[in-house]
Motif scaffolding. Structure first.
Motif, PDB file in Angstrom:
ATOM      1  N   ARG A   6       0.754  -0.982  -0.039  1.00 40.72           N
ATOM      2  CA  ARG A   6       0.017   0.053  -0.088  1.00 40.72           C
ATOM      3  C   ARG A   6       0.589   1.148   0.021  1.00 40.72           C
ATOM      4  NH1 ARG A   6      -5.405   1.553   2.120  1.00 40.72           N
ATOM      5  NH2 ARG A   6      -5.277   3.495   2.712  1.00 40.72           N
ATOM      6  N   GLU A   9      -3.129   0.501  -3.931  1.00 40.67           N
ATOM      7  CA  GLU A   9      -2.793  -0.814  -3.321  1.00 40.67           C
ATOM      8  C   GLU A   9      -2.586  -1.791  -4.548  1.00 40.67           C
ATOM      9  OE1 GLU A   9      -5.314  -0.640   0.812  1.00 40.67           O
ATOM     10  OE2 GLU A   9      -6.007  -2.069  -0.891  1.00 40.67           O
ATOM     11  N   ALA A  40       0.108  -2.162   5.695  1.00 35.99           N
ATOM     12  CA  ALA A  40      -1.109  -2.768   5.130  1.00 35.99           C
ATOM     13  C   ALA A  40      -2.254  -2.655   6.275  1.00 35.99           C
ATOM     14  CB  ALA A  40      -0.882  -4.313   4.774  1.00 35.99           C
TER      15      ALA A  40
END
Length: 90
Positions: A20, A29, A88
């Motif tokens: 990300r 992402e 993430a």
């Protein structure tokens, strides 16, 4: 059991195949996931941070090597455009 059954072998995709990036009020992402047909898909998701709006795009690749190369190209492009990698948010 089935006369014409076929077995598909999908290479295992590790959790490291997710990244990300964020910049100001935008996020991007990228993840590699197997699909039901035995190929590997690069799933790109992007949009504004804190909004419900966003888009997702799925790109199928026949081999893991090709998908990994595309993943690396996305990572290079995000860094070149000023996006910073973030943890993430599964």
């Amino acid at each position: 059991m089935f006369a014409n059954s076929r077995v598909c072998y999908v290479q295992e995709v590790t959790p490291m195949d997710f990244q990300r990036w964020e910049r100001d009020s935008r996020y991007y992402e990228a993840r590699l996931t197997p699909d039901l047909f035995g190929s590997i898909c690069l799933v790109l998701t992007y949009g504004g941070i804190g909004t419900r709006l966003g888009r997702s795009m799925t790109l199928p690749f026949p081999t893991t090597a090709e998908a990994s190369a595309a993943f690396a190209a996305v990572a290079r492009r995000r860094r070149a455009r000023g996006y910073a990698p973030r943890e993430a948010v599964a």
